[in-house]
Design an enzyme around this catalytic site. Sequence first.
Site, mmCIF file in Angstrom:
data_model
loop_
_atom_site.group_PDB
_atom_site.id
_atom_site.type_symbol
_atom_site.label_atom_id
_atom_site.label_comp_id
_atom_site.label_asym_id
_atom_site.label_seq_id
_atom_site.Cartn_x
_atom_site.Cartn_y
_atom_site.Cartn_z
ATOM 1 N N GLU A 210 52.180 13.542 36.580
ATOM 2 C CA GLU A 210 52.124 13.846 38.006
ATOM 3 C C GLU A 210 51.899 15.335 38.241
ATOM 4 O O GLU A 210 51.086 15.738 39.076
ATOM 5 C CB GLU A 210 53.422 13.413 38.703
ATOM 6 N N ASN B 40 50.236 13.089 30.869
ATOM 7 C CA ASN B 40 51.268 13.933 30.286
ATOM 8 C C ASN B 40 50.730 14.608 29.024
ATOM 9 O O ASN B 40 49.887 14.071 28.315
ATOM 10 C CB ASN B 40 52.574 13.169 30.037
ATOM 11 N N ASN C 98 54.466 18.893 23.813
ATOM 12 C CA ASN C 98 54.458 20.102 23.024
ATOM 13 C C ASN C 98 55.553 19.983 21.971
ATOM 14 O O ASN C 98 56.589 19.366 22.235
ATOM 15 C CB ASN C 98 54.714 21.302 23.956
ATOM 16 N N ALA C 99 55.349 20.600 20.814
ATOM 17 C CA ALA C 99 56.371 20.563 19.765
ATOM 18 C C ALA C 99 57.694 21.143 20.257
ATOM 19 O O ALA C 99 58.762 20.731 19.812
ATOM 20 C CB ALA C 99 55.889 21.315 18.525
ATOM 21 N N SER C 100 57.633 22.073 21.189
ATOM 22 C CA SER C 100 58.824 22.575 21.859
ATOM 23 C C SER C 100 59.008 21.683 23.085
ATOM 24 O O SER C 100 58.413 21.913 24.131
ATOM 25 C CB SER C 100 58.612 24.031 22.278
ATOM 26 N N CYS D 24 59.169 15.951 38.716
ATOM 27 C CA CYS D 24 57.918 15.558 39.374
ATOM 28 C C CYS D 24 58.158 15.215 40.840
ATOM 29 O O CYS D 24 57.331 15.547 41.695
ATOM 30 C CB CYS D 24 57.270 14.384 38.643
ATOM 31 N N CYS E 54 59.898 11.313 37.280
ATOM 32 C CA CYS E 54 61.137 12.007 36.960
ATOM 33 C C CYS E 54 61.535 12.932 38.117
ATOM 34 O O CYS E 54 60.755 13.155 39.044
ATOM 35 C CB CYS E 54 60.980 12.806 35.660
#
Length: 145
Positions: free
Chosen positions: A63, A50, A53-55, A98, A95
Amino acid sequence: MPQHTPTPAQWAALEQAARAAARRAYVPYSRFAVGAAILDDRGQIHPGCNVENASYGLANCAERTAIYSARVLHDLQQIVAVCVYTPTATPTSPCGACRQVLNEFGPTMLVRCICDGSERIDTTLDVLLPHAFGPKNLSDAASST
């Protein structure tokens, strides 16, 4: 059913690749490093981790990272199995996003979820994502018009 069942050696390699991929995760926000490894129909293993990101909404799961890179670099066509590792006491399954992307490349693939504890989940994608939307739905819609 998947085209073939991974051998014990392939499962061991998938588990090792998923754990190794988690060590490369970029998780400065959640600190939840996930690793995944997919086995394609040619017997090749493709890892992914994984990347946050800050966003937050722009983060990518392990996956999907494995699938996207395998498609670009190795012309991925079909997934036979996926192994997902989480640094938890009990296993965590993929999730919903995925599951949907996995469905595109192997609706009945084998799914193994492992963790730091002794438990694991062994199932198939069609059990995790029953009545999935996929390529067949689009081709059926096109042929009925």
